[in-house]
Design a protein around this motif. Structure first.
Motif, PDB file in Angstrom:
ATOM      1  N   TYR A 206      -5.196  -1.371  -7.820  1.00 14.99           N
ATOM      2  CA  TYR A 206      -4.930  -0.437  -6.775  1.00 14.99           C
ATOM      3  C   TYR A 206      -6.149  -0.331  -5.684  1.00 14.99           C
ATOM      4  O   TYR A 206      -6.061   0.154  -4.547  1.00 14.99           O
ATOM      5  CB  TYR A 206      -4.277   0.687  -7.194  1.00 14.99           C
TER       6      TYR A 206
ATOM      7  N   ASP B  37      -9.012   2.750   2.641  1.00 21.83           N
ATOM      8  CA  ASP B  37      -8.164   3.658   2.725  1.00 21.83           C
ATOM      9  C   ASP B  37      -9.108   4.928   2.224  1.00 21.83           C
ATOM     10  O   ASP B  37      -9.031   5.216   1.144  1.00 21.83           O
ATOM     11  CB  ASP B  37      -6.887   3.825   2.144  1.00 21.83           C
TER      12      ASP B  37
ATOM     13  N   ARG C 251       0.553   4.030  -2.769  1.00 18.65           N
ATOM     14  CA  ARG C 251       0.371   5.499  -2.665  1.00 18.65           C
ATOM     15  C   ARG C 251       1.315   6.246  -3.327  1.00 18.65           C
ATOM     16  O   ARG C 251       1.220   7.548  -4.096  1.00 18.65           O
ATOM     17  CB  ARG C 251       0.380   5.739  -1.175  1.00 18.65           C
TER      18      ARG C 251
ATOM     19  N   ARG D 215       0.861  -1.178  -0.053  1.00 21.95           N
ATOM     20  CA  ARG D 215      -0.045   0.123   0.144  1.00 21.95           C
ATOM     21  C   ARG D 215       0.856   1.216   0.034  1.00 21.95           C
ATOM     22  O   ARG D 215       0.643   2.415  -0.671  1.00 21.95           O
ATOM     23  CB  ARG D 215      -1.012   0.103   1.320  1.00 21.95           C
TER      24      ARG D 215
ATOM     25  N   LEU E 163      -6.713  -2.624  -3.422  1.00 17.58           N
ATOM     26  CA  LEU E 163      -5.626  -2.639  -2.462  1.00 17.58           C
ATOM     27  C   LEU E 163      -5.802  -1.620  -1.540  1.00 17.58           C
ATOM     28  O   LEU E 163      -5.772  -1.711  -0.325  1.00 17.58           O
ATOM     29  CB  LEU E 163      -4.242  -2.580  -3.105  1.00 17.58           C
ATOM     30  N   LEU E 164      -6.201  -0.278  -1.861  1.00 16.25           N
ATOM     31  CA  LEU E 164      -6.525   0.718  -1.089  1.00 16.25           C
ATOM     32  C   LEU E 164      -8.036   0.966  -0.587  1.00 16.25           C
ATOM     33  O   LEU E 164      -8.500   1.993  -0.392  1.00 16.25           O
ATOM     34  CB  LEU E 164      -5.961   2.000  -1.817  1.00 16.25           C
TER      35      LEU E 164
END
Lengths: 420, 500, 377
Positions: free
Chosen positions: A264, A271, A236, A232, A267-268
């Motif tokens: 991605y 967040d 970013r 991660r 993956l995030l």
């Protein structure tokens, strides 16, 4: 209703994906480790069963056999396209590895590699020495050694065996849009020529290539190994770098990197600050072959050679890109493309798998080499550095004349031939 | 001397098995045996004590002989794709045949192949396709299931409507009996007199021994194949059209039925086949044979469909379109995983003329119990596959689902049907055997089994409830427990964990 | 005769240890098989179609029902049972299943075991056993139907049978193809038909048979094409590309089936189809008086009926040269269908002497009262 044995872990979050598995077994014959190891523990259905058992508490996260079978997965995701209930196997595997990391140590080699790849200040010198090493005869000499060192040397030696081509100049009008390319750690370190060729062929086909400074390792190796934290972190940084570049497309010539970058967003997903940005960047990622196929691509000069194509798993299964690389090769006059039997089967490279699970990797590579031999091709085209080195090393060690090559290099050589 | 404990005995048997097949191919750690505790119907779970995977004919014989010597019960297993709990081993030994995957010989002129039992159905078909031949039985699990497993279950598939089931496509087999004796059943070179032991062995669900090699009949590929998709706004219309096609005398290569809920699940999956989402039923009809004849039949079938209320009849234009239509059908079962975490699938057969009324009954039962039944089945042979997707974690829902399925099965039995057309009895349908066979038939089956396996050590506790066997009362068995308990039909599934 | 009556007879035989000879229309008695029985249990009167659902294409009949009656009933709905064993249509369905008798249609429609859906029988202890069912697809339990098929009544007295029917073809035509030219040329014509056609039946007839049928003086192929008109036309075109077919009346098939009638010896030799095709021309050209030879190349089966004109003559095993079939790779299976009674023990060893067959016989007929000796001991 029993409780969950591993609450709050990435695996527990992945439960809906596990529950989608109806145990039909359609994945078995798609799985290279099952076909070679012949034990259902080493199949997608078996590993999903182990994941479920971890959550049920019927096996513990410290159980050595769980680790063994999860470790042995190549992560090639060949099971995903054949799964009728759409189990997101790749995500389940990463979640499992992330969960197990808290309980079980990963192998020292893997740890070292992941450590290096996450740190540009270490990665650059490492790749520099590798490149120098590859340029000397040492790897070729040492590639005959038994065991991992010999194989690693053969991998290095294979990177020095590309196609010769003349230089040619190209100036693009950029009518197809602005493209930033991912340099990639291995591609940048060991396949610099391929990266330069990538830029050239993009421009020949009307794309304008721009730089994206600040980009780093894509994080795929970390995610596959369950090191989601570092994955991660790297994601970013890359998102920020590619946002700054203002490119419409992000071209990736390493299938493994392209696959994770397209994901991605997943993956995030937890967040809130980065999720939407990750999704936006992910939607702009293209494999190099997709961009070229969309542009035609332009036909080059003749390359009279016999070539076979091995589909990288992360291109074919993870990104579901199958036709574009063939379209690319079809733009080369004189090139005879020979179909490779079982080309949809993994070559055994699987990121750093060939260095940490050498026996299984060899078992998977063996039939691949036999199938390549049967094509009598002098070049094996495949668009991923791991596959290039795995197959390249196998070819050297088996003393076969054929060489592994990125399709971009072939197209580039064809354009060079056109220019002359 | 004291009796050796169970775990010492297990360790010693494992070691002796490892001497035969190599250490890597014997599993005895409980955590590694977990994945062998279920087949394609994970509602049932039974944990084996040991799993052994012989890699050759000789190793297989040696394994079976060792187990005979030790009087240990065992369960032969192919790819574990069965849908009746037939390959489960309750604290006994699993003998996995999936490593025996060689195609031993191919005789193109005489249209036959001899294969090891672990050869995957589709691999055999891919192997012979370039020669213009095919192996006709095509169960939906063809991409994963093995020929040995097909023999055990007498597997069918959509195309068995015209071409027949596994039984009709096997010439001969070499079998190692549970005693370790090796026998030839049937004839590889011609026709043989005497009892049809080949016929008796096919469909014996692993209770009669282990096939070491199988000689199958290959069929020339038909000259022409036409695939039609007819869609209906009423289930009843589609059912009546099915009966009408059969009654017309045309024998389609396949005649498959999917109802609305199934269509929508498939269209949500990666195998979206372009079935109209708003249809309440589609029929997938395939005709094959000589081009001129097929085209003539196609017109008749199209007319029957349209006259019977079909909204639209579409004919696949090419092989790609045809493959797509079939993918949706063949993967429909797996696609149900999208609906809910658990699935019950049944396999009843009814007389084809009863199709409209049975589908109405099923609908009424599903309404009564508030469950969603997806019907996807081989309509041409009247072989129903009602599927119910549900969550086993909900006890109240589970109860309703099981009750509904039992009522559906009983309705099919009352209609003069059978409890299984191709999945086999296994564990799952054993409780229904007494509703379709008199005690004398069940006893005759037990007697037949006892001839092949006097110690009833091969796949114990399956197919025929042990209390139906006269002669078995009072016989000492190697393992009483594994054979003694008959699960009630559709035993509730173990529940699965949920995230917290 | 009802199932109950059969049960009573079997019980009585068990009590008195009286072996039974089980008969339908007694057609098979001519086979001369060595049955040691003191009493005959005839099912001839136990006849009639008990259930017929035309829409399901299934029919259930008592064992004593003649094939002719089944065909007659089915014909009312434009359906048929494509089962044409050698002999006459007066043979019963029970005996056809019990003896697994098949004819020219079997290469397309299957052997009796393939058309059988279920049956009822009474075993040697007098238990009534139901096997299979009335639906076209069924894997419930172990397959007793297949076991009883071809068991010649030794495992049970078949009392009722359920079979699958087919719709009568809209077009059903028969053609005769003379086999002329060298042996090689004949073989290539046979092979071309084997590869290019999907006929209902394809039989190669030796000269003696041809003459008896009044079809000339040369070996011929008899081809039956069926299906819708388009299929028959297309196949006829394909056939015409290979050779010159002449159409004849379909009745020839019935005549052919009954031809061997009183022959005291019938042998069935089977091998791989290609092997049979390779040697067919040579065998058919061999003209032996009193010996009828027919070959079904697709099934890989040759029937030799001997001693037809010279009544009472013994079979001469050297009348046809079988060496071609027996030698070389791949073996041959020989089944004796019919023999003069005194020859059975000499030429045909028991076909049920293996431990599994013995075990099954013992389980189903523990007192050895059902057709003892008929398959050997």
């Amino acid at each position: 209703m029993p409780g969950c044995a591993l609450p709050g872990t990435p695996l527990a979050d992945a439960l809906p994906g596990i529950n989608a598995c109806v145990h039909c077994g359609f994945c078995l014959q798609a799985c290279p480790t099952y076909l070679n190891l012949e034990d259902e523990n080493d199949s997608p259905r078996g590993r999903i069963f182990l994941m479920r058992s971890l959550l049920e508490g019927t096996v513990g996260p410290n159980d050595p056999s769980v680790k063994e079978h999860i470790d042995q997965c190549l992560g090639c995701r060949a099971c995903e396209p054949v799964c009728p209930s759409g189990v997101p196997y790749g995500q389940l595997l990463e979640a499992t590895r992330a969960t197990l990391r808290e309980h079980q140590s990963i192998s020292p080699i893997a740890r070292l590699i992941l450590f290096v790849f996450a740190r540009p200040w270490l990665l650059r010198p490492a790749m520099f020495f590798s490149r120098i090493l590859a340029a000397t005869p040492i790897p070729t000499v040492l590639s005959g050694l038994k065991g991992r060192l010999g194989f690693a040397m053969a991998m290095l030696a294979s990177t020095g065996r590309s196609i010769e081509r003349a230089r040619y100049d190209v100036r693009s009008r950029g009518e197809r849009g602005k493209v930033a390319t991912l340099r990639g750690c291995v591609m940048d370190g060991l396949f610099g020529a391929t990266n330069r060729a990538t830029n050239r062929v993009l421009e020949v086909n009307g794309y304008r290539v721009v730089d994206a400074p600040g980009q780093q390792c894509c994080g795929a190796l970390h995610a596959h190994a369950g090191d989601l934290e570092n994955a991660r972190k790297l994601a970013r940084r890359n998102i920020a770098a590619f946002e700054r570049s203002g490119a419409e497309f992000i071209a990736v010539n390493a299938a493994g990197c392209g696959a994770i970058m397209k994901e991605y967003g997943h993956l995030l997903k937890d967040d809130p600050e980065w999720r939407d940005r990750a999704l936006a960047i992910g939607s702009r990622v293209r494999d190099i072959s997709e961009l070229l196929a969309a542009a035609g691509p332009r036909v080059g000069g003749p390359l009279p050679m016999r070539v076979t194509y091995q589909a990288p798993c992360h291109l074919q299964h993870a990104q579901r890109v199958t036709q574009a690389p063939l379209t690319m090769l079809a733009a080369i006059p004189g090139l005879e493309l020979v179909p490779l039997h079982d080309s949809d089967q993994c070559c055994g490279s699987a990121g750093i798998y060939n260095l940490i699970e050498p026996d299984t990797s060899d078992a998977v590579l063996e039939p691949k080499l036999a199938n390549i031999r049967a094509t009598h091709a002098s070049w094996v085209a495949t668009g991923n550095p791991g596959c290039l080195m795995q197959i390249g090393a196998g070819l050297i060690r088996a003393d076969m004349g054929a060489k592994a090559i990125h399709p971009v290099d072939l197209l580039d050589a064809s354009y060079a031939a056109y220019g002359q | 001397m004291t009796q050796p404990s169970a775990s010492t005995q297990r360790a010693s048997v494992s070691a002796r098995l490892a001497d035969i097949v190599g250490e890597r191919h014997v599993l005895s750690r409980p955590s590694e045996l977990l994945v062998y505790n279920s087949d394609g119907l994970p509602g049932y779970r039974r944990q084996p004590s040991i799993a052994v995977f012989p890699g050759s004919r000789e190793e297989t014989i040696a394994v079976v002989r060792l187990l005979a010597e030790e009087e240990l019960p065992f369960v032969p297993r192919g790819a574990g794709t069965g849908l009746s709990g037939g390959a489960l081993a309750d604290d006994i030994i699993v003998v996995g045949l999936h490593r025996l995957k060689k195609i031993l010989s191919l005789d193109i002129d005489n249209r036959r192949a001899t294969v090891e039992p672990g050869v995957v159905n589709l691999r055999l078909n891919r192997h012979v396709a370039p020669l213009g031949l095919l192996y006709a039985p095509d169960p939906s699990s063809e991409a994963a299931c093995t020929i040995g497993g097909n023999i055990a279950e007498n597997a069918g598939g959509p195309h068995c409507l015209k071409y027949g089931v596994t039984l009709n496509h096997v010439h001969a087999m070499t079998v190692v009996l549970p005693s370790g004796e090796v026998v030839e059943l049937g004839s590889r070179t011609g026709e043989r007199d005497g009892y049809d032991l080949r016929g008796a062995f096919i469909g014996s669900e692993g209770c009669f021994g282990v096939a070491l090699d199988v000689t199958v009949r290959l069929t020339p590929k038909p000259q022409t194949v036409r695939t039609l998709l007819a869609d209906f706004t009423s289930v009843d219309d589609a059912a009546r059209v099915t009966s009408a096609i059969i009654a017309s005398g045309i024998v389609p290569a396949a005649l498959e039925f999917m109802d609305g809920p199934t269509i929508r699940v498939v269209e949500d999956s990666i195998y979206a086949a372009g079935y109209p989402r708003d249809a309440e039923a589609v029929l997938l009809i395939e005709l094959d044979g000589i081009e001129a004849g097929v085209d003539a039949d196609l017109e008749v079938v199209r007319r029957i469909c349209l006259d019977g209320g079909a909204r639209n009849v579409k004919v696949a234009r090419d092989d790609i379109e045809r493959a797509k239509l079939w993918q949706g059908r063949k993967k429909a079962f797996g696609a149900m995983g999208r609906l809910a975490p658990h699935l019950i699938v049944q396999d009843a057969v009814i007389p084809r003329t009863k199709l409209p009324e049975i589908l109405q009954t099923i609908h009424a039962i599903s309404e009564k119990h508030g469950v969603l039944v997806c019907n996807v089945f081989h309509a041409g042979d009247g072989n129903l596959h009602p599927n119910i997707a549900y969550s086993a974690d909900n006890a109240e829902e589970s109860k309703r689902v099981h009750k509904a399925m039992t009522e559906i099965m009983n309705a099919c039995i009352d209609a003069g049907g059978s409890i299984t057309g191709e999945h086999g009895v296994g564990l799952d349908k054993m409780g229904y055997m007494e509703s379709i066979f008199p005690a004398s038939s069940l006893n005759a089956m037990c007697e037949l089994r006892s001839v092949f396996d006097p110690g009833r050590r091969s796949n114990p506790g399956k197919v025929v409830p042990v209390h139906s066997c006269k002669e078995w009362h009072g016989v000492k068995s190697a393992r009483e427990t594994s054979a003694a308990t008959v699960p009630p039909p559709l035993a509730a599934e173990p529940s699965r964990p949920v995230a917290q | 005769m009802t199932t109950e009556a059969v049960v009573a007879t079997v019980h009585e035989s068990v009590d008195t240890r009286t072996p039974l000879r089980i008969c339908g229309n007694s057609t098979w008695l001519g086979a001369g098989r060595p049955v040691r029985a003191d009493k005959t249990l005839s099912l001839q009167s136990d006849s009639g179609v008990t259930e017929y659902v035309p829409g399901d294409l299934t029919l259930t009949a008592r064992a004593g029902t003649s094939l002719a009656e089944i065909q007659h009933v089915a014909k009312g709905n434009d359906q048929w049972l494509p089962l044409d064993p050698y002999g006459s249509e007066s043979g019963t369905i029970g005996a056809t299943i019990a003896t697994a008798s098949a004819g020219p249609l079997s290469a397309t429609f299957g052997l009796p075991r393939d058309l059988l859906l279920g049956l009822q029988f009474v075993n040697g202890s007098g238990d009534v056993v139901r096997a299979g069912g009335k639906v076209v697809k069924n894997v419930a339990g172990f397959d007793l139907s297949r076991l009883l098929t071809g068991s010649w009544g030794t495992l049970g007295v078949i009392t009722e049978v359920t079979v699958r029917l087919y719709a009568r073809p809209r077009s059903d035509r028969t053609f005769v193809v003379p086999l002329t030219g060298s042996l090689v040329e004949q073989a290539s014509v046979i092979q071309a038909m084997y590869v290019a056609l999907s006929p209902f039946a394809l039989q190669l007839l030796g000269v003696t048979v041809v003459r008896a049928l009044g079809l000339g003086e040369l070996p011929v192929a008899l081809v039956r094409l069926g299906g819708n008109e388009a299929v028959v036309d297309a196949q006829l075109k394909a056939l015409a590309k290979i050779t010159k077919p002449g159409e004849i009346e379909s009745e020839v098939w019935g005549t052919l089936r009954e031809l061997e009638g009183s022959a005291p010896s019938v042998i069935r030799i089977s091998s791989m189809p290609m092997r049979m095709i390779g040697t067919a021309a040579r065998i058919l050209a061999e003209e032996v008086p009193g010996v009828y030879t027919t070959i079904d190349p697709r099934r890989g089966v040759m029937r030799v009926a001997a001693g037809i004109e010279s009544e009472g003559s013994e079979i001469e095993t050297d009348v046809v040269n079988f060496d071609d079939l027996k030698s070389g790779e791949g073996s041959t299976e020989i089944i004796f269908e019919k023999l003069p009674a005194e020859l059975w023990s000499r030429v045909s060893p028991s076909v049920v002497a293996d431990p599994l067959s013995r075990g099954i016989k013992k389980a189903y007929d523990p007192f050895n009262i059902l057709n003892p000796g008929i398959l050997g001991d």
